[in-house]
Design a protein around this motif. Structure first.
Motif, short mmCIF file in Angstrom:
data_model
loop_
_atom_site.label_atom_id
_atom_site.label_comp_id
_atom_site.label_asym_id
_atom_site.label_seq_id
_atom_site.Cartn_x
_atom_site.Cartn_y
_atom_site.Cartn_z
N SER A 2 0.83 -1.21 0.00
CA SER A 2 0.00 0.00 0.00
C SER A 2 0.86 1.26 0.00
O SER A 2 0.50 2.25 -0.62
CB SER A 2 -0.97 0.00 1.18
OG SER A 2 -0.26 0.05 2.40
N ARG A 3 2.01 1.23 0.67
CA ARG A 3 2.91 2.40 0.66
C ARG A 3 3.46 2.62 -0.75
O ARG A 3 3.56 3.74 -1.22
CB ARG A 3 4.05 2.21 1.64
CG ARG A 3 3.62 2.32 3.07
CD ARG A 3 4.78 2.03 4.00
NE ARG A 3 4.33 1.87 5.34
CZ ARG A 3 4.47 2.79 6.28
NH1 ARG A 3 5.06 3.92 6.01
NH2 ARG A 3 4.03 2.57 7.49
N SER A 4 3.83 1.53 -1.39
CA SER A 4 4.34 1.62 -2.76
C SER A 4 3.27 2.16 -3.69
O SER A 4 3.53 3.01 -4.54
CB SER A 4 4.80 0.23 -3.20
OG SER A 4 5.51 0.31 -4.38
N SER A 43 11.29 7.67 1.86
CA SER A 43 10.97 8.38 3.11
C SER A 43 9.56 8.03 3.59
O SER A 43 9.26 8.16 4.77
CB SER A 43 11.13 9.88 2.95
OG SER A 43 10.06 10.44 2.24
N LEU A 44 8.71 7.56 2.68
CA LEU A 44 7.36 7.13 3.05
C LEU A 44 7.33 5.65 3.44
O LEU A 44 6.27 5.11 3.71
CB LEU A 44 6.39 7.37 1.88
CG LEU A 44 6.11 8.83 1.54
CD1 LEU A 44 5.27 8.93 0.28
CD2 LEU A 44 5.41 9.53 2.70
N GLY A 45 8.49 5.02 3.44
CA GLY A 45 8.56 3.64 3.89
C GLY A 45 8.61 2.58 2.79
O GLY A 45 8.51 1.40 3.07
N TRP A 51 10.97 0.30 -5.45
CA TRP A 51 10.69 1.45 -6.31
C TRP A 51 11.34 1.20 -7.67
O TRP A 51 12.53 0.90 -7.74
CB TRP A 51 11.23 2.73 -5.68
CG TRP A 51 10.79 3.97 -6.41
CD1 TRP A 51 11.57 4.75 -7.21
CD2 TRP A 51 9.50 4.57 -6.43
NE1 TRP A 51 10.83 5.80 -7.73
CE2 TRP A 51 9.56 5.71 -7.26
CE3 TRP A 51 8.28 4.25 -5.82
CZ2 TRP A 51 8.46 6.53 -7.49
CZ3 TRP A 51 7.19 5.08 -6.05
CH2 TRP A 51 7.28 6.20 -6.88
N PRO A 52 10.57 1.31 -8.77
CA PRO A 52 11.15 1.05 -10.10
C PRO A 52 12.40 1.89 -10.36
O PRO A 52 12.49 3.05 -9.96
CB PRO A 52 10.01 1.42 -11.05
CG PRO A 52 8.77 1.24 -10.21
CD PRO A 52 9.15 1.65 -8.82
N ALA A 53 13.37 1.29 -11.04
CA ALA A 53 14.69 1.89 -11.22
C ALA A 53 14.68 3.17 -12.05
O ALA A 53 15.49 4.06 -11.82
CB ALA A 53 15.64 0.87 -11.86
#
Length: 159
Positions: A2-4, A43-45, A51-53
């Motif tokens: 959910s963070r992603s 920073s949001l966890g 995270w995609p490159a």
């Protein structure tokens, strides 16, 4: 997950707004901005490896994410609560129809439909007129004022 999802949505919406205000960025600037959002995501966890490159990888991730997205009754309730105006001061409540129109305009049609938000050609024209007025006004604002809005949004997201 959910963070992603939340971080990727913030990036995607920011890109849409930035494009409406400033137009298309050169590829190197767009990639630099994307890397800055990678910092926000972590920073949001969001784990850095999640995270995609790069922007190409992000676009592939986004397409997969959107293809599997389901708007649940809980999501519809959250959206309704966000735009209900409850607990807001009268000036903020008065701005909600505009905020909802602009929000709906940034969402894919499938998400609007899932939320039960109608969208017509008239809505598209209204949104376009708003950006036609808002974009040049925003571009003329002092940079400190422009960035203060972004900083406020980031502080809110990190809570």
């Amino acid at each position: 997950q959910s963070r992603s999802s939340a971080a990727s949505d913030v990036y995607k919406r920011q890109e849409q707004v930035r494009h409406r205000v400033w137009g298309t960025l050169p590829a190197d600037q767009a990639e630099r901005m994307y890397r800055e959002y990678a910092s926000l995501a972590t920073s949001l966890g969001v784990a850095q490896e999640r995270w995609p490159a790069d922007r190409t990888a992000f676009d592939a991730y986004w397409d997969t994410h959107m293809a599997g997205l389901q708007i649940t009754p809980e999501v519809r309730d959250i959206a309704a609560d966000l735009f209900s105006g409850q607990g807001l001061s009268p000036p903020l409540r008065a701005a909600l129809p505009l905020a909802r129109l602009l929000t709906a305009g940034l969402l894919p049609a499938s998400v609007r439909a899932g939320l039960g938000w109608a969208w017509t050609g008239r809505d598209s024209r209204r949104e376009a007129r708003i950006w036609t007025v808002a974009a040049p006004v925003y571009r003329r604002l002092p940079e400190a004022l422009q960035s203060s809005v972004a900083r406020w949004i980031l502080r809110t997201l990190r809570r």
